[in-house]
Design a protein around this motif. Structure first.
Motif, PDB file in Angstrom:
ATOM      1  N   GLN A 125      41.835  38.440  49.779  1.00  0.00           N
ATOM      2  CA  GLN A 125      43.144  38.288  49.141  1.00  0.00           C
ATOM      3  C   GLN A 125      43.023  38.148  47.631  1.00  0.00           C
ATOM      4  O   GLN A 125      43.801  38.741  46.886  1.00  0.00           O
ATOM      5  N   ILE A 126      42.046  37.384  47.164  1.00  0.00           N
ATOM      6  CA  ILE A 126      41.850  37.226  45.718  1.00  0.00           C
ATOM      7  C   ILE A 126      41.537  38.576  45.081  1.00  0.00           C
ATOM      8  O   ILE A 126      42.098  38.943  44.050  1.00  0.00           O
ATOM      9  N   ILE A 127      40.633  39.318  45.695  1.00  0.00           N
ATOM     10  CA  ILE A 127      40.236  40.613  45.131  1.00  0.00           C
ATOM     11  C   ILE A 127      41.409  41.586  45.158  1.00  0.00           C
ATOM     12  O   ILE A 127      41.642  42.321  44.197  1.00  0.00           O
ATOM     13  N   VAL A 151      44.765  34.007  41.388  1.00  0.00           N
ATOM     14  CA  VAL A 151      44.218  32.726  41.842  1.00  0.00           C
ATOM     15  C   VAL A 151      45.119  31.590  41.379  1.00  0.00           C
ATOM     16  O   VAL A 151      44.700  30.439  41.336  1.00  0.00           O
ATOM     17  N   ALA A 152      46.349  31.931  41.071  1.00  0.00           N
ATOM     18  CA  ALA A 152      47.281  30.967  40.485  1.00  0.00           C
ATOM     19  C   ALA A 152      47.477  29.731  41.358  1.00  0.00           C
ATOM     20  O   ALA A 152      47.641  28.632  40.840  1.00  0.00           O
ATOM     21  N   ASP A 153      47.483  29.899  42.662  1.00  0.00           N
ATOM     22  CA  ASP A 153      47.754  28.773  43.555  1.00  0.00           C
ATOM     23  C   ASP A 153      46.485  28.088  44.068  1.00  0.00           C
ATOM     24  O   ASP A 153      46.575  27.205  44.923  1.00  0.00           O
ATOM     25  N   LEU A 154      45.345  28.489  43.578  1.00  0.00           N
ATOM     26  CA  LEU A 154      44.092  27.877  44.021  1.00  0.00           C
ATOM     27  C   LEU A 154      43.661  26.810  43.029  1.00  0.00           C
ATOM     28  O   LEU A 154      43.738  26.995  41.815  1.00  0.00           O
ATOM     29  N   ASN A 155      43.182  25.693  43.538  1.00  0.00           N
ATOM     30  CA  ASN A 155      42.762  24.576  42.709  1.00  0.00           C
ATOM     31  C   ASN A 155      41.245  24.636  42.524  1.00  0.00           C
ATOM     32  O   ASN A 155      40.482  24.402  43.463  1.00  0.00           O
ATOM     33  N   VAL A 186      34.090  32.434  46.025  1.00  0.00           N
ATOM     34  CA  VAL A 186      35.469  32.020  45.736  1.00  0.00           C
ATOM     35  C   VAL A 186      35.552  31.350  44.367  1.00  0.00           C
ATOM     36  O   VAL A 186      36.440  31.661  43.558  1.00  0.00           O
ATOM     37  N   VAL A 187      34.628  30.447  44.070  1.00  0.00           N
ATOM     38  CA  VAL A 187      34.635  29.752  42.776  1.00  0.00           C
ATOM     39  C   VAL A 187      34.486  30.757  41.631  1.00  0.00           C
ATOM     40  O   VAL A 187      35.214  30.693  40.633  1.00  0.00           O
ATOM     41  N   LEU A 188      33.561  31.685  41.775  1.00  0.00           N
ATOM     42  CA  LEU A 188      33.364  32.688  40.719  1.00  0.00           C
ATOM     43  C   LEU A 188      34.596  33.570  40.542  1.00  0.00           C
ATOM     44  O   LEU A 188      34.958  33.912  39.417  1.00  0.00           O
ATOM     45  N   LEU A 189      35.245  33.922  41.643  1.00  0.00           N
ATOM     46  CA  LEU A 189      36.472  34.716  41.541  1.00  0.00           C
ATOM     47  C   LEU A 189      37.594  33.926  40.869  1.00  0.00           C
ATOM     48  O   LEU A 189      38.352  34.478  40.062  1.00  0.00           O
ATOM     49  N   ILE A 190      37.700  32.641  41.179  1.00  0.00           N
ATOM     50  CA  ILE A 190      38.716  31.806  40.522  1.00  0.00           C
ATOM     51  C   ILE A 190      38.459  31.780  39.020  1.00  0.00           C
ATOM     52  O   ILE A 190      39.377  31.976  38.216  1.00  0.00           O
ATOM     53  N   TYR A 238      39.232  35.419  37.490  1.00  0.00           N
ATOM     54  CA  TYR A 238      40.627  35.826  37.387  1.00  0.00           C
ATOM     55  C   TYR A 238      41.478  34.819  36.644  1.00  0.00           C
ATOM     56  O   TYR A 238      42.496  35.174  36.067  1.00  0.00           O
ATOM     57  N   ARG A 239      41.096  33.559  36.622  1.00  0.00           N
ATOM     58  CA  ARG A 239      41.852  32.573  35.852  1.00  0.00           C
ATOM     59  C   ARG A 239      41.629  32.826  34.367  1.00  0.00           C
ATOM     60  O   ARG A 239      42.557  32.745  33.580  1.00  0.00           O
ATOM     61  N   SER A 240      40.402  33.161  33.971  1.00  0.00           N
ATOM     62  CA  SER A 240      40.131  33.409  32.559  1.00  0.00           C
ATOM     63  C   SER A 240      40.818  34.689  32.088  1.00  0.00           C
ATOM     64  O   SER A 240      41.266  34.778  30.959  1.00  0.00           O
ATOM     65  N   ARG A 241      40.959  35.682  32.961  1.00  0.00           N
ATOM     66  CA  ARG A 241      41.673  36.912  32.597  1.00  0.00           C
ATOM     67  C   ARG A 241      43.157  36.640  32.407  1.00  0.00           C
ATOM     68  O   ARG A 241      43.795  37.235  31.559  1.00  0.00           O
ATOM     69  N   GLY A 242      43.692  35.762  33.231  1.00  0.00           N
ATOM     70  CA  GLY A 242      45.121  35.460  33.155  1.00  0.00           C
ATOM     71  C   GLY A 242      45.494  34.670  31.915  1.00  0.00           C
ATOM     72  O   GLY A 242      46.639  34.650  31.496  1.00  0.00           O
TER      73      GLY A 242
END
Length: 92
Positions: free
Chosen positions: A24-26, A31-35, A79-83, A86-90
């Motif tokens: 789903q992340i990919i 990753v807006a709703d992931l902590n 998952v952590v690396l994807l967060i 994508y968080r840094s891109r956002g």
């Protein structure tokens, strides 16, 4: 033998359970709703368990635990690396 099989099956189910989140992340690149803190705590717990699993395996027991814990470590790290990615891109 039965408990080893149960551990392998249970550990594989727990590890594979993270794959839909990764997909789903990919797919959404969201990753807006992931902590991140929650996932980092999960990662820390798995890392500590990995040290324990390595110790058990070195003593000749717990190979199934080492295998399944290593798989969990890999998918939660993903998952952590994807967060982080994508968080840094956002935020740019």
């Amino acid at each position: 033998m039965l408990f080893t099989a149960m551990q392998l099956v249970g550990g594989l189910i727990l590890s594979v359970g993270w794959i839909p989140q990764i997909v789903q992340i990919i797919r959404t690149r969201s990753v807006a709703d992931l902590n991140l803190k929650a996932y980092l705590l999960m990662l820390l717990g798995i890392l500590l368990m990995e040290a324990y699993a390595v110790n058990l395996a070195a003593q000749g027991v717990g190979l199934a635990f080492l295998i399944t814990n290593s798989l969990s470590l890999a998918v939660v790290t993903t998952v952590v690396l994807l967060i982080i990615r994508y968080r840094s891109r956002g935020q740019q």
